[in-house]
Motif scaffolding. Structure first.
Motif, short mmCIF file in Angstrom:
data_model
loop_
_atom_site.label_atom_id
_atom_site.label_comp_id
_atom_site.label_asym_id
_atom_site.label_seq_id
_atom_site.Cartn_x
_atom_site.Cartn_y
_atom_site.Cartn_z
N GLY A 117 -36.34 32.69 18.58
CA GLY A 117 -35.92 33.73 18.00
C GLY A 117 -34.49 33.60 17.41
O GLY A 117 -33.78 33.62 16.37
N MET A 118 -33.54 32.86 18.43
CA MET A 118 -32.12 32.59 17.97
C MET A 118 -32.21 31.21 16.96
O MET A 118 -31.26 31.39 15.97
N GLN A 119 -32.98 30.37 17.11
CA GLN A 119 -33.14 29.27 16.19
C GLN A 119 -33.67 29.73 14.92
O GLN A 119 -32.96 29.45 13.69
N ILE A 120 -34.42 30.70 14.70
CA ILE A 120 -35.07 31.40 13.41
C ILE A 120 -33.79 32.05 12.79
O ILE A 120 -33.81 32.06 11.74
N ALA A 121 -32.95 32.82 13.52
CA ALA A 121 -32.00 33.45 12.90
C ALA A 121 -30.57 32.77 12.62
O ALA A 121 -29.74 33.11 12.27
N LYS A 122 -30.78 31.29 13.13
CA LYS A 122 -29.55 30.51 12.96
C LYS A 122 -28.54 31.13 13.80
O LYS A 122 -27.25 31.07 13.38
N SER A 123 -28.85 31.50 15.01
CA SER A 123 -27.77 32.17 15.70
C SER A 123 -27.92 31.78 17.29
O SER A 123 -27.93 32.56 18.31
N LEU A 124 -27.88 30.52 17.59
CA LEU A 124 -28.25 30.07 18.96
C LEU A 124 -26.88 30.48 19.70
O LEU A 124 -25.89 29.77 19.21
N HIS A 125 -27.11 30.90 20.75
CA HIS A 125 -25.96 31.34 21.72
C HIS A 125 -26.64 31.11 23.15
O HIS A 125 -27.34 32.13 23.47
N PRO A 126 -26.30 30.00 23.86
CA PRO A 126 -27.15 29.70 25.24
C PRO A 126 -26.95 30.95 26.04
O PRO A 126 -28.09 31.23 26.90
N PRO A 127 -25.97 31.63 26.35
CA PRO A 127 -26.23 32.75 27.20
C PRO A 127 -27.10 33.94 26.81
O PRO A 127 -27.66 34.81 27.79
N GLY A 128 -27.57 33.75 25.63
CA GLY A 128 -28.68 34.70 25.24
C GLY A 128 -29.91 34.68 25.98
O GLY A 128 -30.70 35.54 26.42
N GLY A 129 -30.29 33.29 26.49
CA GLY A 129 -31.27 33.00 27.31
C GLY A 129 -31.44 33.70 28.72
O GLY A 129 -32.30 34.22 29.25
#
Length: 200
Positions: A117-129
């Protein structure tokens, strides 16, 4: 041989910068993270505990490392900070609602889907995991919130961290957060003739 692109040079510079001992950098990283997370901690333990409400989650600690300690990183920018946590929170809650009886499946699935989901939104934020995983494994105080978890503690906490980052990351002249944004930070720079000019 690695092609020395603009991205490569910038990445190497950021990695090099992280190895430097800069006491001012350390000071403002400390102040920002302490005030940001300290505000959340105070509200959690002093303001909301009597109502059995949750505001503090572990993934905020990881976000502090990025938005106060590595402010030039693409992973630390506001789009990544907000979208990463919110997308992951929604996915985590959804996985728990569907597979709550099978936490051993719901947890890994929530993290894996949040990455996509973060990759698709181009919003990768590791703490999101971690935010996604906490939605599944956080215990009754978290899982009973359902989709309220997305607003509080996730959005509320992220917003507090962001405001602290905006304030404290932009006090010293050499620090600027966000690196690129609709928010314009004007800094006085001097040209060769010592005439001040403004850089947006």
């Amino acid at each position: 041989m690695i092609k020395k692109t603009k991205t490569y040079r910038r990445t190497r510079y950021l990695l090099y910068k992280e190895t430097l001992v800069d006491f001012k950098e350390h000071f403002w990283a400390f102040v920002g993270s302490f005030v940001g997370l300290g505000t959340i901690s105070f509200l959690h333990f002093e303001g909301l505990s009597k109502y059995d409400l949750t505001l503090m989650i572990g993934s905020f600690g990881a976000s502090c490392v990025l938005i106060y300690g590595a402010i030039g990183s693409p992973l630390a920018q506001p789009k990544n900070l907000f979208n990463g946590h919110l997308i992951s929170a929604v996915i985590g809650v959804t996985c728990y609602k569907i597979l709550g009886d099978y936490v051993w499946i719901a947890g890994p699935l929530a993290v894996s889907l949040s990455i996509i989901g973060m990759q698709i939104a181009k919003s990768l934020h590791p703490p999101g995991g971690a935010t996604a995983l906490i939605a599944v494994t956080g215990g009754p105080s978290i899982t009973n919130l359902g989709y309220e978890y997305v607003f509080s503690p996730v959005f509320t906490g992220v917003f507090i961290l962001f405001i602290a980052a905006i304030i404290f990351n932009n006090i010293p002249h050499k620090r600027q957060y966000p690196t690129k944004s609709f928010i314009v930070f004007k800094r006085v720079l001097f040209n060769k003739k010592n005439q001040p000019r403004y850089k947006k």
